[in-house]
Design an enzyme around this catalytic site. Structure first.
Site, PDB file in Angstrom:
ATOM      1  N   SER A   9       0.953  -1.100  -0.082  1.00 52.85           N
ATOM      2  CA  SER A   9      -0.080   0.075   0.051  1.00 52.85           C
ATOM      3  C   SER A   9       0.799   1.381  -0.075  1.00 52.85           C
ATOM      4  O   SER A   9       0.494   2.489  -0.398  1.00 52.85           O
ATOM      5  CB  SER A   9      -0.876   0.014   1.334  1.00 52.85           C
ATOM      6  OG  SER A   9      -0.188   0.061   2.193  1.00 52.85           O
ATOM      7  N   ASN A  82       6.984  -8.572   1.368  1.00 51.40           N
ATOM      8  CA  ASN A  82       7.411  -7.230   1.930  1.00 51.40           C
ATOM      9  C   ASN A  82       7.016  -6.769   3.209  1.00 51.40           C
ATOM     10  O   ASN A  82       7.736  -5.725   3.856  1.00 51.40           O
ATOM     11  CB  ASN A  82       7.103  -6.194   0.540  1.00 51.40           C
ATOM     12  CG  ASN A  82       7.349  -4.893   1.065  1.00 51.40           C
ATOM     13  OD1 ASN A  82       8.542  -4.276   1.116  1.00 51.40           O
ATOM     14  ND2 ASN A  82       6.373  -4.180   1.184  1.00 51.40           N
ATOM     15  N   TYR A 149      13.562  -6.200  15.868  1.00 49.43           N
ATOM     16  CA  TYR A 149      13.422  -6.059  14.323  1.00 49.43           C
ATOM     17  C   TYR A 149      14.615  -6.835  13.828  1.00 49.43           C
ATOM     18  O   TYR A 149      14.468  -7.681  12.962  1.00 49.43           O
ATOM     19  CB  TYR A 149      13.525  -4.877  14.058  1.00 49.43           C
ATOM     20  CG  TYR A 149      13.376  -4.325  12.710  1.00 49.43           C
ATOM     21  CD1 TYR A 149      12.035  -4.219  12.178  1.00 49.43           C
ATOM     22  CD2 TYR A 149      14.635  -3.926  11.862  1.00 49.43           C
ATOM     23  CE1 TYR A 149      12.189  -3.938  10.631  1.00 49.43           C
ATOM     24  CE2 TYR A 149      14.713  -3.704  10.483  1.00 49.43           C
ATOM     25  CZ  TYR A 149      13.303  -3.784  10.047  1.00 49.43           C
ATOM     26  OH  TYR A 149      13.225  -3.401   8.623  1.00 49.43           O
ATOM     27  N   CYS A 150      15.739  -6.733  14.375  1.00 48.14           N
ATOM     28  CA  CYS A 150      16.905  -7.482  14.007  1.00 48.14           C
ATOM     29  C   CYS A 150      16.746  -8.924  13.779  1.00 48.14           C
ATOM     30  O   CYS A 150      17.047  -9.763  12.831  1.00 48.14           O
ATOM     31  CB  CYS A 150      18.217  -7.105  14.692  1.00 48.14           C
ATOM     32  SG  CYS A 150      18.428  -5.489  14.680  1.00 48.14           S
ATOM     33  N   SER A 152      14.015 -10.612  13.774  1.00 49.56           N
ATOM     34  CA  SER A 152      13.045 -11.011  12.787  1.00 49.56           C
ATOM     35  C   SER A 152      13.437 -10.830  11.372  1.00 49.56           C
ATOM     36  O   SER A 152      13.225 -11.838  10.485  1.00 49.56           O
ATOM     37  CB  SER A 152      11.720  -9.984  12.759  1.00 49.56           C
ATOM     38  OG  SER A 152      12.110  -8.559  12.044  1.00 49.56           O
ATOM     39  N   ILE A 182      16.447   3.244   3.441  1.00 51.69           N
ATOM     40  CA  ILE A 182      15.374   3.558   2.213  1.00 51.69           C
ATOM     41  C   ILE A 182      14.444   4.510   2.834  1.00 51.69           C
ATOM     42  O   ILE A 182      13.875   4.509   3.849  1.00 51.69           O
ATOM     43  CB  ILE A 182      14.655   2.355   1.789  1.00 51.69           C
ATOM     44  CG1 ILE A 182      15.680   1.039   1.656  1.00 51.69           C
ATOM     45  CG2 ILE A 182      13.961   2.718   0.311  1.00 51.69           C
ATOM     46  CD1 ILE A 182      16.462   1.252   0.278  1.00 51.69           C
TER      47      ILE A 182
END
Ligand code: NDP
Length: 245
Positions: A9, A82, A149-150, A152, A182
């Site tokens: 999205s 993604n 997060y790392c 995952s 990004i």
């Protein structure tokens, strides 16, 4: 040709979806909420955009996605995993709670794994198909203020290898695209910090990446340019992974 892009999205997923739409794919875009960017894609690529609300951390939603693909298309050429999120709040690994950990890994890792499992029958049915997993440079870079997060993203690297090994005999290849820094909603709160690090030389290529940089890597995979590769990592990171002295 039919593709699923989870988290399509906005940001990187939207750029990937658009790249595939330009190639005349039917693109099933999923996310929790439909965005104006998806509505714009629907208006530009008439009848080629198929939006389905799907929270990848919810088993029922994942099954619903699989049913949608099965009923509407029967086969799938490309799955782009993604969808992902940052921690709700950056906290030191000595302070995160089991709830913080579960929240993030349920989406980024468990969600990605079980979306892949749910869609595998349609990838196999195609005879020749591809999976791209969007991981991160965090798969191998320790940030102690967002450890979950790392973890995952490191888990997505192994998920890539596991599905590569398991599905090669069915003509399904699996590629990991590892973005660096990004410019998207995800990095908007820390943009200044990252821009400073980049200007000081953290990456040989001195700019933030754009969603289109990642989308071009996925596009190359979709075009079949990596068809003798599986379990392979593409670093899309401005050279962050290069050790410099
Ligand atoms: P954005 O926050 O801009 O977009 C995230 C997308 O994922 C949105 O479409 C969002 O839609 C969707 N999403 C979030 N949570 C869920 C969920 N539970 N179920 C389904 N969809 C979900 O992030 P980016 O575009 O920056 O990131 C895309 C991927 O790239 C992520 O996996 C991220 O970890 C990875 N990445 C990003 C980097 C960066 O610097 N930006 C660097 C390295 C990797 P909605 O909220 O409506 O569900």
């Amino acid at each position: 040709m039919v593709a699923v892009v989870t988290g399509g999205s906005r940001g990187i997923g939207k750029a990937i979806a658009e790249e595939l739409l330009k190639k005349d794919y039917d693109v099933i875009i999923t996310s929790r909420k439909k965005s104006d960017e998806v509505r714009e894609l629907e208006n530009t690529y008439i009848n080629k955009v198929h939006f389905l609300p799907c929270d990848i951390s919810v088993d029922e939603d994942r099954k619903n996605l699989a049913s949608f693909v099965g009923e509407k298309f029967k086969k799938l050429d490309l799955l782009v995993n993604n969808a992902g999120c940052a921690p709700r709040e950056r906290k030191d690994i000595l302070e995160i709670t089991p709830d913080d950990f579960d929240y993030l890994t349920d989406i980024n890792l468990k969600g990605t794994f079980f979306v892949t499992q749910a869609l595998t029958p349609y990838l196999i049915a195609n005879g020749k198909s591809r999976i791209v997993n969007i991981s991160s440079m965090s798969a191998y870079t320790a940030s102690v203020n967002r450890g979950e997060y790392c973890i995952s993203k490191a888990g997505i690297s192994m998920t890539t290898k596991l599905f590569a090994a398991r599905l090669a005999e069915y003509g399904v290849s699996v590629i990991e695209v590892r973005p660096g820094i990004i410019e998207t909603d995800m990095t908007s709160k820390v943009k200044e910090k990252y821009e400073k690090l980049i200007s000081e030389g953290i990456t040989p290529i001195k700019r933030m990446g754009q969603p289109s940089d990642v989308a071009k890597c996925v596009s190359a995979v979709a075009d079949g340019n990596f068809d003798f590769c599986t379990g392979t990592v593409i670093d899309c990171d401005g050279g962050f992974s290069v050790r410099c002295l």
